[in-house]
Scaffold this motif. Sequence first.
Motif, PDB file in Angstrom:
ATOM      1  N   LEU A 125       0.858  -1.188   0.000  1.00 22.94           N
ATOM      2  CA  LEU A 125       0.000   0.000   0.000  1.00 22.94           C
ATOM      3  C   LEU A 125       0.889   1.231   0.000  1.00 22.94           C
ATOM      4  N   ALA A 126       0.645   2.120  -0.926  1.00 19.83           N
ATOM      5  CA  ALA A 126       1.429   3.359  -1.026  1.00 19.83           C
ATOM      6  C   ALA A 126       0.517   4.557  -0.854  1.00 19.83           C
ATOM      7  N   ARG A 127       1.080   5.637  -0.323  1.00 17.84           N
ATOM      8  CA  ARG A 127       0.295   6.851  -0.084  1.00 17.84           C
ATOM      9  C   ARG A 127      -0.125   7.475  -1.417  1.00 17.84           C
ATOM     10  N   TYR A 128      -1.343   8.004  -1.420  1.00 16.78           N
ATOM     11  CA  TYR A 128      -1.851   8.673  -2.615  1.00 16.78           C
ATOM     12  C   TYR A 128      -2.640   9.905  -2.197  1.00 16.78           C
ATOM     13  N   TYR A 129      -2.382  11.011  -2.897  1.00 18.44           N
ATOM     14  CA  TYR A 129      -3.043  12.277  -2.603  1.00 18.44           C
ATOM     15  C   TYR A 129      -3.948  12.650  -3.780  1.00 18.44           C
ATOM     16  N   PRO A 130      -5.250  12.383  -3.647  1.00 21.05           N
ATOM     17  CA  PRO A 130      -6.164  12.560  -4.780  1.00 21.05           C
ATOM     18  C   PRO A 130      -6.297  13.995  -5.276  1.00 21.05           C
ATOM     19  N   TYR A 131      -6.000  14.990  -4.423  1.00 22.61           N
ATOM     20  CA  TYR A 131      -6.150  16.379  -4.846  1.00 22.61           C
ATOM     21  C   TYR A 131      -4.830  17.018  -5.274  1.00 22.61           C
ATOM     22  N   GLY A 132      -3.783  16.211  -5.392  1.00 22.61           N
ATOM     23  CA  GLY A 132      -2.520  16.682  -5.943  1.00 22.61           C
ATOM     24  C   GLY A 132      -1.995  17.942  -5.281  1.00 22.61           C
ATOM     25  N   ASP A 133      -1.729  18.973  -6.110  1.00 19.53           N
ATOM     26  CA  ASP A 133      -1.070  20.178  -5.611  1.00 19.53           C
ATOM     27  C   ASP A 133      -1.972  21.118  -4.812  1.00 19.53           C
ATOM     28  N   THR A 134      -3.245  20.771  -4.652  1.00 20.78           N
ATOM     29  CA  THR A 134      -4.165  21.657  -3.932  1.00 20.78           C
ATOM     30  C   THR A 134      -3.849  21.741  -2.441  1.00 20.78           C
ATOM     31  N   LEU A 135      -3.308  20.681  -1.868  1.00 22.52           N
ATOM     32  CA  LEU A 135      -3.144  20.614  -0.417  1.00 22.52           C
ATOM     33  C   LEU A 135      -1.709  20.360   0.037  1.00 22.52           C
ATOM     34  N   THR A 136      -0.770  20.417  -0.885  1.00 22.32           N
ATOM     35  CA  THR A 136       0.592  19.984  -0.592  1.00 22.32           C
ATOM     36  C   THR A 136       1.199  20.643   0.642  1.00 22.32           C
ATOM     37  N   HIS A 137       1.090  21.958   0.733  1.00 24.21           N
ATOM     38  CA  HIS A 137       1.778  22.660   1.824  1.00 24.21           C
ATOM     39  C   HIS A 137       1.117  22.435   3.183  1.00 24.21           C
ATOM     40  N   ALA A 138      -0.119  22.000   3.171  1.00 26.69           N
ATOM     41  CA  ALA A 138      -0.791  21.675   4.433  1.00 26.69           C
ATOM     42  C   ALA A 138      -0.579  20.209   4.804  1.00 26.69           C
ATOM     43  N   LEU A 139      -0.857  19.308   3.852  1.00 28.18           N
ATOM     44  CA  LEU A 139      -0.731  17.873   4.127  1.00 28.18           C
ATOM     45  C   LEU A 139       0.721  17.421   4.184  1.00 28.18           C
ATOM     46  N   GLY A 140       1.560  17.991   3.306  1.00 27.92           N
ATOM     47  CA  GLY A 140       2.911  17.474   3.164  1.00 27.92           C
ATOM     48  C   GLY A 140       2.878  16.202   2.342  1.00 27.92           C
ATOM     49  N   TYR A 141       3.804  15.288   2.617  1.00 28.85           N
ATOM     50  CA  TYR A 141       3.820  14.011   1.904  1.00 28.85           C
ATOM     51  C   TYR A 141       4.712  13.024   2.657  1.00 28.85           C
ATOM     52  N   VAL A 142       4.621  11.756   2.275  1.00 31.15           N
ATOM     53  CA  VAL A 142       5.536  10.745   2.793  1.00 31.15           C
ATOM     54  C   VAL A 142       6.510  10.363   1.696  1.00 31.15           C
ATOM     55  N   ALA A 143       7.676   9.893   2.073  1.00 31.05           N
ATOM     56  CA  ALA A 143       8.675   9.433   1.111  1.00 31.05           C
ATOM     57  C   ALA A 143       9.573   8.426   1.827  1.00 31.05           C
ATOM     58  N   LYS A 144      10.502   7.868   1.081  1.00 32.38           N
ATOM     59  CA  LYS A 144      11.368   6.818   1.612  1.00 32.38           C
ATOM     60  C   LYS A 144      12.160   7.306   2.828  1.00 32.38           C
ATOM     61  N   ILE A 145      12.264   6.449   3.814  1.00 31.54           N
ATOM     62  CA  ILE A 145      13.033   6.776   5.013  1.00 31.54           C
ATOM     63  C   ILE A 145      14.506   6.940   4.639  1.00 31.54           C
ATOM     64  N   GLY A 146      15.071   8.086   4.985  1.00 33.23           N
ATOM     65  CA  GLY A 146      16.472   8.371   4.674  1.00 33.23           C
ATOM     66  C   GLY A 146      17.382   8.220   5.874  1.00 33.23           C
ATOM     67  N   LYS A 147      18.653   8.535   5.688  1.00 29.26           N
ATOM     68  CA  LYS A 147      19.636   8.397   6.764  1.00 29.26           C
ATOM     69  C   LYS A 147      19.273   9.260   7.968  1.00 29.26           C
ATOM     70  N   LYS A 148      18.851  10.482   7.684  1.00 26.62           N
ATOM     71  CA  LYS A 148      18.511  11.407   8.760  1.00 26.62           C
ATOM     72  C   LYS A 148      17.375  10.858   9.610  1.00 26.62           C
ATOM     73  N   GLU A 149      16.348  10.329   8.939  1.00 25.23           N
ATOM     74  CA  GLU A 149      15.211   9.761   9.686  1.00 25.23           C
ATOM     75  C   GLU A 149      15.618   8.512  10.451  1.00 25.23           C
ATOM     76  N   LEU A 150      16.490   7.693   9.843  1.00 26.75           N
ATOM     77  CA  LEU A 150      16.943   6.475  10.520  1.00 26.75           C
ATOM     78  C   LEU A 150      17.681   6.806  11.814  1.00 26.75           C
ATOM     79  N   LEU A 151      18.527   7.816  11.760  1.00 23.40           N
ATOM     80  CA  LEU A 151      19.266   8.224  12.955  1.00 23.40           C
ATOM     81  C   LEU A 151      18.311   8.738  14.038  1.00 23.40           C
ATOM     82  N   LYS A 152      17.307   9.491  13.607  1.00 24.25           N
ATOM     83  CA  LYS A 152      16.334  10.029  14.557  1.00 24.25           C
ATOM     84  C   LYS A 152      15.502   8.899  15.177  1.00 24.25           C
ATOM     85  N   LEU A 153      15.073   7.957  14.345  1.00 17.43           N
ATOM     86  CA  LEU A 153      14.295   6.818  14.849  1.00 17.43           C
ATOM     87  C   LEU A 153      15.117   6.010  15.843  1.00 17.43           C
ATOM     88  N   ASN A 154      16.399   5.843  15.540  1.00 17.90           N
ATOM     89  CA  ASN A 154      17.277   5.085  16.424  1.00 17.90           C
ATOM     90  C   ASN A 154      17.461   5.800  17.758  1.00 17.90           C
TER      91      ASN A 154
END
Length: 630
Positions: free
Chosen positions: A163-192
Amino acid sequence: MFKGPTTIRDHSFEANLFARRAFIAFIFVLALVAILFINIYQLQVTSHDNYQTRSNDNRIKLVPVAPNRGIIYDRKGVILAENKPVYNLEAISENIKNLDNSLKELTKLLNISEQQQTNFLNDIKHNRRFKSQILKSRLSEKEVALFSVNQHKFPGFKIEARLARYYPYGDTLTHALGYVAKIGKKELLKLNSENKTKNYGASRDIGKLGIEKFYEDTLHGTVGSQKIEVNNRGRVLRTLNFTPPIPGQDLVLTLDIGLQQAAQEVLKGMRGAITVLDAKDGGVLAMYSNPSYDPNLFVHGINSKNYKKLLNPDKPLINRATQGRYAPASTVKPLFALLGLNEGAITETSKIYDPGFFQIPNVKHKWRDWKPWGHGTKADGYKVDVYKAIEQSCDTYFYDIAYRLGITKISDFMAKFGFGEKSGIDIFEETTAILPSVEWKKQRFKEGWYAGDTISVGVGQGYWSATQIQIANAINILANKGVHNPPHLVSVTKQGSTVNLINNDEKEPIILKNLHYWDIVLNAMHNTVKKTSGTAHEAFKGVNYDPAGKTGTAQVVKIAQGEKYDEKKLKEKHRDNAMYVGFAPFNDPEIIIAITVENTGGGSSVGAPMARKVMDYYFANKTKELAGTP
């Protein structure tokens, strides 16, 4: 012939020697047997549990199961962010026999791009070899079929449905909703560092911006697991135990998608932002920043070509509602009037002479009014009171107030309305902007504060900058006569539990020396729209609701003394910003609106008409809801 002495064998000695050697050999053999039995005991008894576990690890694996991410809804139940099934081609590198050859053949079969191959190899390099990595995401049905037929040629590779995230209204809500993306090094360090790594054992994505990031813990859920038995080739034979994951909680936002789309339509082709607040509780009904971008591009990994398109001078990645720093201009004049009344610098009936400019005693420099001949008339002796000053946005009047009050009183008072600090909105992408003070200038420029610095601050210019959400919040406090309702995007979870708005600190209401001061300023804002001389009157002609407001035109560059502003001679990026703030209905405010449009000039000619369109939508839609019509 003499043959020499005859050697006589000592049978007793030889027997003793043999006996000693036999005994030593027996002891040695006995020691070896003892060691053997000790080792057998160690293996079979003492270390039985350990080796039994290690043996089970060869055939039993505990596989984490990712939870479903919570769904995000608008205030009326419309889905704004959901999860859709996608098919990915994935691989576990330790199970691949010939990686280079496999990639070469898969490229021919499924048209794998160089970028996808590079990303895949980087993921393998920086992650554990037994963890599955994505080579190509969002496979079509044809690609899934092609690989399935040829899967036997590619050991270690498999098709995974996720299951992947999907935003049906596209660019209408981007700055409010934000988005998800692949966990990076920075996030991994924070999670740890936060001991959350285990909970993300099966998760590929994490909130990067907006609501998705701010409420990551709420939306993500709790990881599950399944214990499976595998053969020596790693093939799953059976599931021994399954602990289901706990899905993330759904969120209900205060946003109204219809109003958000209306704001987007109004700002089409322009740079700027629109924020609409619920005057009753501070809920954000709309928050649109233009230009925007499609967040779905980031969910599956944005390519370099698309990312470069976002790095343009219009800065679509910036949320202009919370990160854009603008001179608040005349939108803060009502607050200056309130301060002047409260400090006794002006009264409801006092007037000042307005020749169209202001001068500090014994100083030649003139701070000009936007109206060169001033706002007074011959009949009233060319004098202006607080009502006319707000209705017609008289600069000279507020230059005078600012000069007499001084920067310290101004800074302290405006801080009570939220300037110079974060508004409390529940996203991380926000700046405090600048509320100037003596201390600030000393720290920033290593010099003292001059009286001339204060004059420009009196009309929301000079060193002062603010975000649109700060301005909207300040007008909300004003409309509610000192009561704070910090702006927020989330209402409750879909499950009905409340959400802890960690940015919102309760603040004491603003208390004035006389409650009537609130009414004076609010009535003047009402006149700005209702009276024919008001700067917003033309824009709101004929409305069937009762608005109040204040226009603003913010200078982007200084105009030299003696010169006139001529936008045709200026580069577009140097032209004035159009602004408008307001609320409605006047007697019982429901909504607060703030408009900022970059480099178009004219708060009354650009900002106010745009505000009307958004407010028209709100009240027309409300009328339909009350009537029960779609």
